[in-house]
Write an enzyme that holds these catalytic residues in place. Structure first.
Site, short mmCIF file in Angstrom:
data_model
loop_
_atom_site.label_atom_id
_atom_site.label_comp_id
_atom_site.label_asym_id
_atom_site.label_seq_id
_atom_site.Cartn_x
_atom_site.Cartn_y
_atom_site.Cartn_z
N THR A 146 71.77 17.92 70.31
CA THR A 146 70.81 17.54 71.35
C THR A 146 71.17 18.26 72.63
O THR A 146 72.20 18.94 72.72
CB THR A 146 70.90 16.03 71.64
OG1 THR A 146 72.23 15.75 72.07
CG2 THR A 146 70.53 15.19 70.43
N MET A 147 70.38 18.04 73.66
CA MET A 147 70.76 18.49 75.00
C MET A 147 72.05 17.76 75.39
O MET A 147 72.32 16.66 74.90
CB MET A 147 69.66 18.15 76.02
CG MET A 147 68.42 19.00 75.90
SD MET A 147 67.17 18.53 77.12
CE MET A 147 67.93 19.06 78.66
N GLU B 32 71.00 29.01 74.32
CA GLU B 32 69.59 28.61 74.46
C GLU B 32 68.75 29.32 73.40
O GLU B 32 67.63 29.78 73.66
CB GLU B 32 69.05 28.92 75.89
CG GLU B 32 69.87 28.35 77.04
CD GLU B 32 69.85 26.81 77.14
OE1 GLU B 32 69.11 26.15 76.38
OE2 GLU B 32 70.61 26.28 77.98
N GLN C 147 67.13 28.24 71.01
CA GLN C 147 65.83 27.61 70.65
C GLN C 147 64.66 28.35 71.29
O GLN C 147 63.54 28.31 70.78
CB GLN C 147 65.81 26.12 71.05
CG GLN C 147 65.70 25.80 72.53
CD GLN C 147 67.04 25.81 73.26
OE1 GLN C 147 68.06 26.08 72.66
NE2 GLN C 147 67.04 25.51 74.56
N1 ADP Z 1 82.15 15.10 84.79
C1 ADP Z 1 82.38 15.33 83.49
N2 ADP Z 1 83.56 15.01 82.95
C2 ADP Z 1 83.80 15.24 81.63
N3 ADP Z 1 82.91 15.79 80.81
C3 ADP Z 1 81.73 16.11 81.30
C4 ADP Z 1 81.39 15.91 82.66
N4 ADP Z 1 80.11 16.34 82.85
C5 ADP Z 1 79.70 16.80 81.66
N5 ADP Z 1 80.67 16.66 80.73
C6 ADP Z 1 80.61 17.03 79.30
O1 ADP Z 1 79.81 18.16 79.16
C7 ADP Z 1 78.86 17.94 78.13
C8 ADP Z 1 77.65 18.79 78.42
O2 ADP Z 1 78.05 20.13 78.26
P1 ADP Z 1 77.02 21.35 78.20
O3 ADP Z 1 77.80 22.48 77.61
O4 ADP Z 1 76.42 21.55 79.53
O5 ADP Z 1 75.93 20.77 77.15
P2 ADP Z 1 74.74 21.49 76.38
O6 ADP Z 1 74.89 22.97 76.51
O7 ADP Z 1 74.85 21.01 74.96
O8 ADP Z 1 73.47 20.97 77.02
C9 ADP Z 1 78.60 16.44 78.16
O9 ADP Z 1 78.18 15.93 76.92
C10 ADP Z 1 80.01 15.92 78.47
O10 ADP Z 1 80.77 15.80 77.28
C1 LIG Z 2 63.80 18.94 74.65
C2 LIG Z 2 63.32 20.16 75.36
C3 LIG Z 2 64.18 20.87 76.18
N1 LIG Z 2 63.73 21.96 76.83
C4 LIG Z 2 64.64 22.71 77.71
C5 LIG Z 2 65.36 21.92 78.75
C6 LIG Z 2 66.61 22.76 78.99
O1 LIG Z 2 66.29 23.75 79.96
C7 LIG Z 2 66.89 23.40 77.64
C8 LIG Z 2 68.02 22.75 76.88
O2 LIG Z 2 69.22 23.06 77.51
P1 LIG Z 2 70.62 22.35 77.15
O3 LIG Z 2 71.62 23.35 77.64
O4 LIG Z 2 70.67 22.17 75.67
O5 LIG Z 2 70.67 21.06 77.88
O6 LIG Z 2 65.68 23.26 76.90
C9 LIG Z 2 62.42 22.40 76.65
O7 LIG Z 2 62.03 23.43 77.22
N2 LIG Z 2 61.58 21.71 75.86
C10 LIG Z 2 61.97 20.60 75.21
O8 LIG Z 2 61.15 19.97 74.48
#
Ligand code: ADP
Ligand SMILES: Cc1cn([C@H]2C[C@H](O)[C@@H](COP(=O)(O)O)O2)c(=O)[nH]c1=O
Length: 228
Positions: free
Chosen positions: A10-11, A87, A89
């Site tokens: 997930t995000m 990214e 997707q």
């Molecule tokens: N302040 C924080 N302290 C510790 N872990 C954090 C903090 N903020 C975010 N995270 C960690 O970072 C993760 C998000 O990382 P990120 O790489 O940006 O996610 P994604 O790319 O999957 O959207 C969160 O699920 C959490 O585990």
């Molecule tokens: C569910 C969903 C997400 N997005 C976009 C929102 C964010 O910019 C990225 C996901 O980034 P992350 O690093 O995994 O948090 O995707 C979108 O455009 N459409 C959607 O339905």
């Protein structure tokens, strides 16, 4: 044997953090990676994690050809030992085919990172192609959680905390957005199906409809059981 690996979740589950860790571990051992991204929240040509780390990346916009780019880079004497694509997707299916060709014809590992489904729980075309072509699909170990405490498996798009189900598939954004703004929230399937976000669950809990006033039928023991 080089591989195409799809790290999916997930995000907010740590995908970009893992991409940066893979890059760090390999570069500290003298390997040189090529990092690609598309539409990162931090801006063009950036790969960023919510932990605060950010690195430069090649922006793989619409029409960008991964295979041609890497062939041109290598034939000019450039070095590349592995490829990271964040990214993923947002990439077109043809671009995923190019990444598979990079693995098979250029003998490079490709690590792709992305969410599998959109806010309507439909596959992104790029993620679908990755599931079809990847040697491995890896689900991240540190699970993101729904407000109810269950593992979050779905992404909801919200406006002021309320889940919306209409709109364009791609809208760049973040979790924990200020009220009124378009944002995202990760949910378990049960609460995604019921369109129940943290804000709507809180509102329902405060509603007089669900105050523990005993209904006449319930008192007689004839009421149907209810479950949120
Ligand atoms: N302040 C924080 N302290 C510790 N872990 C954090 C903090 N903020 C975010 N995270 C960690 O970072 C993760 C998000 O990382 P990120 O790489 O940006 O996610 P994604 O790319 O999957 O959207 C969160 O699920 C959490 O585990
Ligand atoms: C569910 C969903 C997400 N997005 C976009 C929102 C964010 O910019 C990225 C996901 O980034 P992350 O690093 O995994 O948090 O995707 C979108 O455009 N459409 C959607 O339905």
């Amino acid at each position: 044997m080089p591989e195409l690996v799809f790290f999916s979740g997930t995000m907010d589950c740590g995908k970009s953090t893992l991409a940066l860790q893979i890059e760090h571990n390999r570069s500290t051992r003298g390997l040189q990676g090529m990092i690609f991204t598309r539409d990162d929240r931090a801006g063009e040509g950036k790969l960023s994690s919510r932990l605060g780390l950010v690195t430069d990346a090649v922006e793989a916009a619409e029409g960008f050809d991964f295979y041609a780019y890497l062939v041109a880079h290598l034939s000019k004497g450039g070095r590349c030992d592995y490829v990271i694509a964040d990214e993923a997707q947002f990439l077109a299916p043809e671009q995923i085919d190019q990444l598979a060709r990079v693995v098979d014809d250029l003998d490079l590992d490709v690590f792709a990172f992305g969410i599998t489904t959109d806010f309507r729980s439909k596959l992104f075309p790029g993620s679908q192609r990755l599931v079809e072509l990847a040697d491995r699909v890896e689900v991240l170990q540190v699970e993101a959680l729904c407000w109810c405490g269950a593992r979050a498996t779905h992404n909801a798009r919200t406006v002021g905390g309320v889940m919306v189900v209409e709109g364009a598939q791609v809208v760049v954004g973040d979790v924990n957005q200020a009220a009124g703004e378009v944002g995202y929230e990760v949910l378990c399937r049960r609460h995604h199906r019921r369109r129940m976000t943290a804000a709507s669950a809180r509102a329902a809990a405060l509603s007089p409809d669900v105050l523990p006033v005993e209904h006449e039928d319930a008192a007689r023991g004839t009421a149907a059981p209810t479950r949120t």
